[in-house]
Design a protein around this motif. Sequence first.
Motif, mmCIF file in Angstrom:
data_model
loop_
_atom_site.group_PDB
_atom_site.id
_atom_site.type_symbol
_atom_site.label_atom_id
_atom_site.label_comp_id
_atom_site.label_asym_id
_atom_site.label_seq_id
_atom_site.Cartn_x
_atom_site.Cartn_y
_atom_site.Cartn_z
ATOM 1 N N PHE A 82 4.647 -9.310 -0.536
ATOM 2 C CA PHE A 82 5.637 -8.861 0.436
ATOM 3 C C PHE A 82 5.332 -9.470 1.797
ATOM 4 O O PHE A 82 4.182 -9.761 2.120
ATOM 5 N N GLU A 83 6.396 -9.626 2.586
ATOM 6 C CA GLU A 83 6.166 -9.971 3.990
ATOM 7 C C GLU A 83 5.712 -8.699 4.704
ATOM 8 O O GLU A 83 5.819 -7.600 4.167
ATOM 9 N N VAL A 84 5.203 -8.842 5.930
ATOM 10 C CA VAL A 84 4.473 -7.760 6.591
ATOM 11 C C VAL A 84 5.298 -6.486 6.712
ATOM 12 O O VAL A 84 4.826 -5.385 6.371
ATOM 13 N N LYS A 85 6.561 -6.595 7.169
ATOM 14 C CA LYS A 85 7.356 -5.387 7.386
ATOM 15 C C LYS A 85 7.607 -4.634 6.086
ATOM 16 O O LYS A 85 7.531 -3.402 6.040
ATOM 17 N N SER A 86 7.868 -5.359 5.005
ATOM 18 C CA SER A 86 8.081 -4.712 3.704
ATOM 19 C C SER A 86 6.797 -4.123 3.156
ATOM 20 O O SER A 86 6.796 -3.048 2.545
ATOM 21 N N ALA A 87 5.674 -4.812 3.391
ATOM 22 C CA ALA A 87 4.383 -4.307 2.921
ATOM 23 C C ALA A 87 4.023 -2.998 3.624
ATOM 24 O O ALA A 87 3.505 -2.066 2.997
ATOM 25 N N PHE B 15 -5.148 14.824 -6.605
ATOM 26 C CA PHE B 15 -3.931 14.200 -7.124
ATOM 27 C C PHE B 15 -3.292 13.292 -6.082
ATOM 28 O O PHE B 15 -2.791 12.213 -6.396
ATOM 29 N N ARG B 16 -3.286 13.765 -4.820
ATOM 30 C CA ARG B 16 -2.659 12.984 -3.753
ATOM 31 C C ARG B 16 -3.301 11.608 -3.631
ATOM 32 O O ARG B 16 -2.610 10.583 -3.589
ATOM 33 N N LYS B 17 -4.615 11.572 -3.574
ATOM 34 C CA LYS B 17 -5.320 10.316 -3.336
ATOM 35 C C LYS B 17 -5.261 9.378 -4.536
ATOM 36 O O LYS B 17 -5.088 8.168 -4.379
ATOM 37 N N ILE B 18 -5.426 9.919 -5.730
ATOM 38 C CA ILE B 18 -5.443 9.061 -6.909
ATOM 39 C C ILE B 18 -4.080 8.435 -7.142
ATOM 40 O O ILE B 18 -3.961 7.277 -7.558
ATOM 41 N N PHE B 19 -3.010 9.182 -6.852
ATOM 42 C CA PHE B 19 -1.653 8.631 -6.968
ATOM 43 C C PHE B 19 -1.453 7.506 -5.964
ATOM 44 O O PHE B 19 -0.941 6.430 -6.307
ATOM 45 N N GLN B 20 -1.863 7.745 -4.721
ATOM 46 C CA GLN B 20 -1.686 6.734 -3.676
ATOM 47 C C GLN B 20 -2.447 5.455 -4.004
ATOM 48 O O GLN B 20 -1.912 4.343 -3.853
ATOM 49 N N LEU B 21 -3.678 5.597 -4.475
ATOM 50 C CA LEU B 21 -4.472 4.425 -4.825
ATOM 51 C C LEU B 21 -3.850 3.655 -5.981
ATOM 52 O O LEU B 21 -3.737 2.415 -5.928
ATOM 53 N N ALA B 22 -3.435 4.355 -7.020
ATOM 54 C CA ALA B 22 -2.890 3.695 -8.208
ATOM 55 C C ALA B 22 -1.630 2.904 -7.874
ATOM 56 O O ALA B 22 -1.480 1.742 -8.297
ATOM 57 N N ILE B 23 -0.719 3.523 -7.111
ATOM 58 C CA ILE B 23 0.534 2.840 -6.773
ATOM 59 C C ILE B 23 0.270 1.617 -5.903
ATOM 60 O O ILE B 23 0.816 0.527 -6.141
ATOM 61 N N LEU B 24 -0.566 1.773 -4.879
ATOM 62 C CA LEU B 24 -0.864 0.630 -4.003
ATOM 63 C C LEU B 24 -1.514 -0.508 -4.777
ATOM 64 O O LEU B 24 -1.167 -1.685 -4.583
ATOM 65 N N LEU C 89 -2.251 -5.974 4.171
ATOM 66 C CA LEU C 89 -1.416 -5.959 5.371
ATOM 67 C C LEU C 89 -1.916 -6.925 6.434
ATOM 68 O O LEU C 89 -1.137 -7.363 7.282
ATOM 69 N N GLY C 90 -3.212 -7.252 6.406
ATOM 70 C CA GLY C 90 -3.784 -8.095 7.442
ATOM 71 C C GLY C 90 -4.027 -7.286 8.715
ATOM 72 O O GLY C 90 -3.661 -6.116 8.805
ATOM 73 N N LYS C 91 -4.622 -7.912 9.701
ATOM 74 C CA LYS C 91 -4.972 -7.200 10.928
ATOM 75 C C LYS C 91 -3.737 -6.672 11.646
ATOM 76 O O LYS C 91 -3.709 -5.520 12.092
ATOM 77 N N HIS C 92 -2.693 -7.500 11.753
ATOM 78 C CA HIS C 92 -1.494 -7.070 12.474
ATOM 79 C C HIS C 92 -0.751 -5.989 11.688
ATOM 80 O O HIS C 92 -0.323 -4.975 12.266
ATOM 81 N N GLY C 93 -0.614 -6.174 10.384
ATOM 82 C CA GLY C 93 0.076 -5.179 9.563
ATOM 83 C C GLY C 93 -0.653 -3.851 9.536
ATOM 84 O O GLY C 93 -0.033 -2.783 9.587
ATOM 85 N N LEU C 94 -1.985 -3.905 9.469
ATOM 86 C CA LEU C 94 -2.776 -2.680 9.492
ATOM 87 C C LEU C 94 -2.621 -1.980 10.839
ATOM 88 O O LEU C 94 -2.544 -0.745 10.902
ATOM 89 N N GLY C 95 -2.554 -2.759 11.901
ATOM 90 C CA GLY C 95 -2.333 -2.176 13.220
ATOM 91 C C GLY C 95 -0.995 -1.462 13.293
ATOM 92 O O GLY C 95 -0.882 -0.373 13.862
ATOM 93 N N LEU C 96 0.069 -2.066 12.698
ATOM 94 C CA LEU C 96 1.386 -1.427 12.670
ATOM 95 C C LEU C 96 1.346 -0.133 11.856
ATOM 96 O O LEU C 96 1.910 0.892 12.260
ATOM 97 N N TYR C 97 0.687 -0.179 10.705
ATOM 98 C CA TYR C 97 0.611 1.001 9.827
ATOM 99 C C TYR C 97 -0.146 2.134 10.516
ATOM 100 O O TYR C 97 0.305 3.291 10.513
ATOM 101 N N MET C 98 -1.285 1.828 11.117
ATOM 102 C CA MET C 98 -2.076 2.851 11.789
ATOM 103 C C MET C 98 -1.374 3.371 13.042
ATOM 104 O O MET C 98 -1.598 4.514 13.460
#
Length: 444
Positions: free
Chosen positions: A168-173, A150-159, A33-42
């Motif tokens: 992806f561009e930032v908004k889609s990512a 299960f929650r964490k392993i699924f999230q890691l695998a998909i990402l 996501l980069g610094k800006h994308g991570l900031g949006l996600y958080m």
Amino acid sequence: MATLYKGVFFLAASAFLGESIEFFINMILARELGKHGLGLYMSILPSIYLIVLLSSFELQVSISKFIAEKEGRYHRSILHHAIMIAIVFTSVLLLMTTGIIPFVPIFNAYHPYTRWLVILLIPVICFTSVARGYFMGKQQMGKIAISNFFRKIFQLAILFFVFRLFQFEVKSAVLIAIATFIGSEIVVFAYLIFTFMTQFQQIKRQPFSNLNRQVVRKSLIAVSVPTTMMRLFSAITGAIQPFMIKQALIRSGISSTIATEQYGMLAGVALTIGFFPAFLAHSLMTVLIPAVSKAYSSRDFGSLHKMLNQVMKFTFLYGIPAVAAFYLMASPLTSLFFHSSTAAGYLQMLWPCFLFYFFIIPMQAFLIGLGLIKDIFLQTVWATIVSYSIILWLGSIPEWRMNGVIIGMNVEAVLLALMNYLTVCKKIGVSMFMKGYIHKTTEH
């Protein structure tokens, strides 16, 4: 006590694996996501947690407390009424959220699908809370531990696979990251509901006694409503905090983009690393709520005193070495996310916040089990008012900026931990140094 230790062990082992996976998840997010994308996600996560909180109605807390206090023959009746409450509450909340969320401005900076993904969480979280509350009350922590893993392993695998295969561009990512988070909750829902229904069929074949519907509803709501209000306050202030911090930084003279990046390093790097050991505190909390409720309902103050003593010692044993390691190894740890000395400085300054929150989490479990939810709420309000006042004041001063923000966060943790601890000590009849135990038999 043996059941308590066993439950903590299962949850802690699972949570350690989960938090280790979470560490890798945030590394992937930081790099993709980069610094800006991570900031949006958080920045959007606290708002999603707010929806999660409302959806749960804190049924896992009220059900676990009631199940722990009542004999097994009443459990079928409790669960029947709890499921009916969940159905009604989910229906009402779905209608309200569907009408309101399209007009919430926070989501305007994100992909349009984000709103509808969040709405999908409502029924998932609500019914998962019923199952989770039953397993907590029965001290079947292995099932909770497995679902968390299960929650964490699924999230890691998909990402990992999605970001490895596609760009992806930032908004889609950011949308992909949010969708993966919500998908992991659906996996937990599927596992816990299947396990719950299997066990519920066994309960139906056992002798049972009905409880009055009004009694059950009153008992569940008496815990769920104040607990939800307390969590709601924390969630709302948590959702506001990213934007308040960024606004304070902007007022100090830096641009909006830099403010977002700095918040991303604070929340996505420093707080991710610093709160890593909190899986132990959350494991304690999950086990302590029904254990304290059961001991207090039978007026077993000796067990309460012993539990408090052991929890404090255990938290000291892991908390102090953890924050010392974070302080001394700040640079190599933060470089796993970004090569930034700024993030390392944030991590070092936040050590009081991390250490005292390790104590806050189990102390609030004690307070819930002792029926002091109102005290948690009032103390949280006062600590937040003080903290946010400092953040807005110091964060807006050019000489302080993020340093002032971190001071405000540290003050909140210290103040809240001390208030919670002193309230628990007063309720169970010990001094703040846990001496002079008073055997209470008449308190109601």
